[in-house]
Design an enzyme around this catalytic site. Structure first.
Site: not given
Length: 338
Positions: A38, A92, A122, A160, A221, A246
């Site tokens: 996401p 998400q 985040c 995540k 990730n 990305r």
């Protein structure tokens, strides 16, 4: 079903690439273990459809604030756009209040989604200070309550997260066990601590230890900017799959390369279809903004295109924008396709 692909090295011999396999999450069978992360401002409905077309097994909406949804914020609700054409629909959610997260997870707003991914990774300061994102890794009791609350929706719930808050104090395996015990169906680990933000080599050991600590699938990730990086991540961590971030914007063909799903389209054709699909479901302002950003990412390593970047961002209509995109991506008629 498991498949192992091959690709040719420069000396002509074939070398094995990462193992591609289906993953089962509850009643959902994903076609591949290559996910698209996401990404705020990018993983809108059109890009998710592109990633699925090229071989991604699962794609997520942009990070959607539970509080934004609670207060009927238009911009947040727009992030939830999907259609029945989307193969698997995963949203998400970002939030730190178990009650609000539970309410939104069970709300009609998310009725079209099969999977809820909880953002516990985040690192952005304002998100962290509000007790959301990676801050939840410091409060495992609250994090567990959020997972349990989201599970009340009856949907598949994934998490995540990161490896921890600081480089000198990582606790990925412990956090992964908590997620599993609370009911998470899968966990994606960004192999960097919160303090590392988006830089530095991922900590493969932490992901490997988390994988060994749980029975649910673990997706790795972070730091994947090439086919070789994806292979290294799988080899070093033993994870069940990888999540591309990305690099998926810069080179969407990575999904085809990893999964060996046939694709005979050029970058120009992909962008044309992206513009048409975005224009169908969003207004012109959104379409212009999104297509400029996506095109800028995809032109990063194309030689002789920097001269067009200013024109790309100055385009005032879709017609003008397409003229510039055609100049950038149409001048290399022999460009590589999969």
């Amino acid at each position: 079903m498991k498949t192992v692909g091959n690709r040719k090295a420069s000396h002509g011999k074939c070398i094995a690439i990462m193992e591609i396999k289906r993953l089962r999450l509850g009643g959902i069978l994903l076609p591949s273990n290559v996910f698209m992360a996401p990404l705020a401002g990018y993983t809108c409905y059109p890009f998710r459809m592109l990633a699925y077309e090229l071989g991604a097994g699962l794609c997520f909406t942009e990070m959607s604030s539970a509080n934004g949804l609670k207060y009927a914020d238009r911009a947040t609700r727009r992030l939830l756009h999907t259609t029945a054409e989307e193969p698997f629909r995963a949203v998400q959610l970002l939030g730190g209040d178990p009650a609000v997260m539970t309410r939104m997870a069970c709300s009609e707003l998310l009725k079209d989604f099969d999977i809820i991914d909880i953002n516990m990774g985040c690192p952005v300061p304002n998100v962290f200070k509000s007790g959301e994102g990676s801050a939840l890794m410091l409060d495992q009791k609250r994090a567990a309550a959020i997972i349990r609350g989201c599970k009340k929706s009856g949907k598949v719930v994934t998490v995540k997260c990161r490896t921890g808050i600081r480089e000198d104090e990582m606790f990925t395996a412990e956090f992964a066990r908590m997620c599993e015990d609370a009911g998470a169906d899968l966990i994606t680990i960004h192999g960097r601590s919160r303090s590392m933000m988006y830089d530095g080599e991922p900590c493969f050991r932490e992901i490997r230890q988390a994988k060994a600590a749980v029975g649910i699938p673990v997706i790795a990730n972070g730091g994947i900017f090439s086919l070789a990086d994806a292979e290294k991540m799988m080899e070093q961590t033993g994870a069940d799959g990888v999540m591309i971030a990305r690099y998926g914007l810069e080179h969407p063909f990575i999904f085809s390369e990893l999964t060996q799903k046939s694709c005979k389209k050029s970058s120009l054709q992909l962008l044309k279809e992206q513009m048409e699909l975005t224009d169908r479901y969003y207004d012109e302002t959104f379409t212009l903004t999104y297509m400029r950003k996506l095109s800028a990412y995809m032109m990063k390593k194309k030689k002789g295109t920097k001269q067009y970047k200013a024109r790309l961002y100055q385009s005032g209509s879709l017609e003008e924008l397409w003229e510039v995109i055609a100049l950038i991506f149409g001048q290399h008629t022999g460009e590589r396709v999969c």
